[in-house]
Design an enzyme around this catalytic site. Structure first.
Site, short mmCIF file in Angstrom:
data_model
loop_
_atom_site.label_atom_id
_atom_site.label_comp_id
_atom_site.label_asym_id
_atom_site.label_seq_id
_atom_site.Cartn_x
_atom_site.Cartn_y
_atom_site.Cartn_z
N CYS B 83 65.24 59.32 51.68
CA CYS B 83 65.64 59.88 50.47
C CYS B 83 64.80 59.22 49.25
O CYS B 83 65.13 59.86 48.08
CB CYS B 83 67.12 59.60 50.08
N CYS B 204 80.77 61.05 47.75
CA CYS B 204 79.75 61.39 48.53
C CYS B 204 78.90 62.46 47.58
O CYS B 204 79.37 63.59 47.31
CB CYS B 204 80.01 61.91 49.70
N SER B 205 77.49 62.39 47.55
CA SER B 205 76.55 63.39 46.99
C SER B 205 76.64 64.57 47.98
O SER B 205 77.18 64.27 48.91
CB SER B 205 75.19 62.91 46.64
N LYS B 327 75.52 63.04 42.55
CA LYS B 327 76.88 63.35 43.00
C LYS B 327 77.04 64.56 42.30
O LYS B 327 77.82 65.43 43.09
CB LYS B 327 77.89 62.48 42.24
N HIS B 331 72.02 66.68 45.80
CA HIS B 331 70.96 65.91 46.46
C HIS B 331 70.22 66.19 47.56
O HIS B 331 70.66 66.16 48.64
CB HIS B 331 71.92 64.48 46.78
#
Lengths: 131, 384, 350
Positions: B83, B204-205, B327, B331
């Protein structure tokens, strides 16, 4: 995981074989070719005795497809008596039974399969010590 | 090494973009950045992408993107650091310009995550396959291990984690490119479905398609450009650490973020208090707190208090994730690090619209891969 | 004289009650419990199979034997539920326990008799002087077809026995086998569940072979039923072993200690070996133990053991099987049981 990769890791997966740096004493699981703490390349073999304590845990509700059938399941970071840490499932318990520093011991279990026709991959999981 | 400037920025809308292909996403963002920079020259390009192979079955991404952007034969290289691929692509483009090897370089990131791959399994390749993922851990699971450890060590509460998501969603309402431009409440976070205890869905994103691109240029080129106020890259730093979370001395502390930020502060000759606006890698709510602590914005264990006090909201003392963060903005893993540079640049130019931070002069972007085993930190300075 | 130097037994923590299975198929829960003398049975966890059960049982056996795994010259697992059709169970076991690679490994299959076969061959090697120690295991994660009578009993568990000539805890005084071709129960390649011939599995199969082997070994040894402190038979349900005991002249009190079937079910190849482990957990020096297994197809292996002074020294070196059966029982309803036993058809990949 395919058979060649799986077979290579049998000493770690089946027997928790680790190594201790002869220079600085750090224990590595899995073994490495060079110690990340002191750069030494001189090691002796050690077997983890299979007992430890839970440092932190989670309950996986959304699992990768291979583990779908098992969800929800507990994953913990366990610090072994030898000081080295590892990640594994904690089984045969309710998640509510987990606690910080809960003593666990390692048991030999099936871990995963790529598919119904593929090899069964074994390894260690933790169970809570109940005595 | 010579100074490097951000000449242009571009990004696609982030979201479930069913009509856009992997390559289209890249081209759309790159064309926007080229347009924004008002230049036709490109000497080379870097494309950050975590897993084209697993998400859409495509590797050899550099040449593909150069071809579809109509820029072959310029050199094009795909960069992968999970990421942090986007941040790493920016850093390589920065180094190429800073070294004098090139004058104008495109840094981009792209990910197409909704084409039907097992996203949970694909993302998990950023952790240690043989000693973490083998046992069935997921990325939310790894951050949940951090979250519970943080709760044990510092008494961080479930509600405090939720407040991070609430704040970022509030910021997201002001970002027209955000995947989820709506507000949420602490109660909604706490009532959302469990993903990996104690983390819930709204911690969670999301899974996102999208791309972002920036054009980096030498001082000579940048000073000739008239389109936007100048933004200089004051620091570019990167650090690596143990891939497996269990190998870290302190599960709650992101060493690589601390190391990369210390190097960046030194290079920029600033202290953390000088930063006016920050984008951090909030892939999960707990991550934003841990990153704030490792950036030395506060002592370990205290980040939640700053969030609670509203200090990290726009209008607060240290606004964080004005874009909505991972978020709310979304993402697309390889693109996130580049989108952060685009956001900070917009803020330092004074072009951030409704979410503009007043008098923002210094901005910091922190991007990480895995559970933080790779981290890039960039510090940008607005010269308006 | 060669015999058992270490033993261990293990059952998974999951259970299903016989009445819950009966209710699923519209049966009479009371009648099932009375008819089979069965309260509940063990169910393997999703991550357990014959190999993992064998490894755990052998770990306990090694703890009791106090020997180095590397000294074991042969390892045999008897089971009708080897996880692979082609690929040995024993190879996983020996590498998991640090036995070998200088070791002879084979998987045995003879319906519910495979475990005592493994024990017999292991003992024979040691008795003949081929090797210092040999390991024989009976373990199963047996399956009965949904709705079939076997579903009430087919359970999971196993026991492991390390045979040797030094520090013997239970000597093997006599063995005897009785085998004929009798098709009472079978499963062909690629078939998921076994077939059986209903009541033909009783008189011409179970009782004929148990009695044949039992009478044979009594005659061969010159001993009488009253000489024995404990008796264990294969336990396909609660009633059969009690009736077999009666036929051979044993009292119920001699059978009770090894009679685990009411709370364990039928662990197939693990059945009589696990019952033997329960007896070894409590037997005293000098006690004689009588054991007859049964495997469909059909045949029985009979053994006479005598506990030595060493047995009390090793009993507490690993958990006893009744303690394992009693602790951490985790009950499944029929739906969960169907999932655990993979009786539900899924879309791949699972």
């Amino acid at each position: 995981m395919k058979s060649p990769q799986y077979t290579r890791e049998i000493p770690q997966r089946y027997r928790l074989e680790a190594q201790k740096c002869k220079q600085c004493g750090k224990i590595h699981f899995p073994p490495r070719l060079i110690c990340d703490a002191c750069q030494s390349r001189d090691f002796e073999d050690v077997h983890l005795a299979g007992k430890g304590r839970v440092l932190t845990w989670t309950v996986i509700h959304v699992a990768p497809a291979k583990f779908d059938l098992e969800a929800p399941y507990v994953i913990a970071i366990v610090e072994m008596e030898e000081g080295v840490r590892l990640t594994c499932q904690v089984v045969d318990c309710n998640p509510e039974e987990l606690a910080l520093n809960a003593p666990v011991e390692m048991v030999f279990r099936r871990i995963q399969e790529d598919g119904q026709a593929d090899i069964i991959q074994y390894g260690h999981k933790a169970v809570l010590q109940r005595e | 090494m010579r100074d490097v400037y951000v000449l242009g920025i571009g990004m696609t809308r982030f979201g479930e973009l069913w009509a856009s292909s992997f390559r289209d996403l890249f081209v759309e963002a790159a064309l926007e950045a080229i347009g924004d920079a008002e230049t036709d020259r490109l000497d080379s390009m870097y494309i950050g992408c975590m897993s084209g192979g697993l998400f859409v079955g495509q590797e050899h991404i550099g040449a593909l993107m150069a071809d579809y952007l109509g820029r072959a034969p310029i050199p094009a290289t795909r960069v992968e650091s999970a990421c942090a691929s986007g941040g790493a692509a920016v850093r390589l483009a920065y180094l190429e310009v800073a070294s004098g090897a090139s004058e104008i370089v495109l840094a981009s990131g792209v990910e197409k995550m909704t084409d039907g791959a097992d996203v949970t399994a694909a993302l998990a390749t950023a952790a240690d396959q043989e000693y973490e993922v083998y046992h069935g851990v997921t990325f939310p699971g790894l951050y949940a291990l951090m979250a519970r450890a943080h709760m044990f060590k510092y008494g961080t509460t479930r509600e405090q984690l939720a407040q991070v998501a609430v704040k970022n969603h509030y910021h997201g309402t002001m970002n027209p490119n955000a995947q989820y431009p709506f507000e949420i409440t602490v109660e909604q976070v706490l009532a959302s479905s469990m993903v990996a205890d104690p983390l819930r869905l709204l911690d969670c994103s999301p899974v996102t398609d999208g791309a972002a691109a920036v054009i980096l240029a030498s001082e000579e080129i940048a000073k000739k450009a008239q389109a936007h106020p100048l933004v200089r890259i004051a620091a570019s730093a990167q650090a690596s650490g143990a891939l497996a979370l269990h190998d870290r001395d302190d599960i709650t502390y992101l060493d690589t973020v601390a190391k990369a930020s210390q190097l960046a502060y030194q290079q920029a000759r600033i202290t953390p208090e000088k930063v006016d606006v920050t984008e951090v890698h909030d892939c999960f709510t707990i991550a934003e707190l841990c990153v704030m602590e490792a950036l030395d914005y506060t002592e370990p264990g205290k980040a939640a208090n700053l969030v609670e006090a509203g200090e990290t909201r726009i209008g607060g003392r240290m606004p964080i994730n004005t874009s909505g963060g991972l978020k709310a903005k979304g993402h697309p893993v390889g693109a996130s690090g580049v989108a952060q540079i685009a956001e900070i640049t917009a803020q330092l130019r004074g072009e951030a619209g409704d979410r503009q931070v007043a008098e923002a002069r210094i901005g910091l972007a922190q991007n990480m891969g895995g559970t933080g085993a790779s981290c890039t930190v960039h510090i940008l300075e607005g010269l308006a | 004289m060669a015999g058992i130097v270490g033993y261990g037994a293990y059952v998974p923590c999951y259970r299903i009650k016989a009445e819950d299975i009966a209710r699923q198929w519209g049966g009479d829960p009371g009648a099932v419990k009375r008819g089979l003398l069965l309260e509940e049975k063990t169910v393997p966890g999703l991550d357990e199979d014959t190999i993992t059960i064998s490894v755990q049982a052998t770990r306990y056996a090694l703890q009791r034997a106090g020997i180095s795994p590397a000294e074991i010259g042969a390892a045999y697992i008897g089971s009708e539920s080897h996880p692979y059709a082609v690929k040995p169970s024993g190879t996983v076991l020996i590498d998991a326990l640090g036995i070998g690679p200088e070791v002879h490994v084979a998987d045995y299959e003879f319906a519910c008799k495979a475990g005592t076969e493994a024990m017999f061959v292991a003992w024979s090697h040691v008795q003949a002087g081929h090797m210092k120690y040999a390991l024989g295991i009976g373990a199963d994660t047996s399956q009965g077809a949904p709705g079939d009578a076997l579903e009430y009993t087919a359970s999971a568990g196993g026991a492991a026995f390390i045979m040797g000539k030094e520090n013997v805890a239970a000597e093997i005084l006599e063995t005897y086998s009785f085998t004929t071709d009798t098709a009472d129960f079978w499963r062909k390649e690629h078939e998921y569940y076994p077939q059986h011939a209903g009541r033909f599995t009783g008189e011409p199969a179970y009782f004929r072979h148990i009695e044949g082997a039992g009478r044979g070994i009594l005659e061969k040894s010159g001993r009488k039923p009253e000489d024995f402190a404990y008796v264990v038979f294969h336990m396909p349900n609660g009633k059969f072993p009690l009736r077999a005991g009666k036929l051979l002249g044993f009292r119920k009190e001699q059978i009770e200690e090894g009679w685990l079937v009411n709370i364990m079910g039928n662990t197939y190849s693990g059945s009589s070996p696990t019952g033997l482990a329960a007896i070894l957990d409590v037997a005293k020096p000098g006690d004689l133990i009588f054991m007859v297994s049964f495997g469909s197809g059909a045949g029985s292996d009979a053994f006479i053991f005598q506990a030595t002074k060493r047995l009390p020294e090793i009993q507490s070196k690993a958990p006893g099987i009744r303690a394992i059966l009693g602790e951490n029982r985790r009950y499944l309803d029929y739906g969960q049981y169907a999932k655990y036993r993979r009786k539900i058809i899924f879309n791949s990949p699972v």
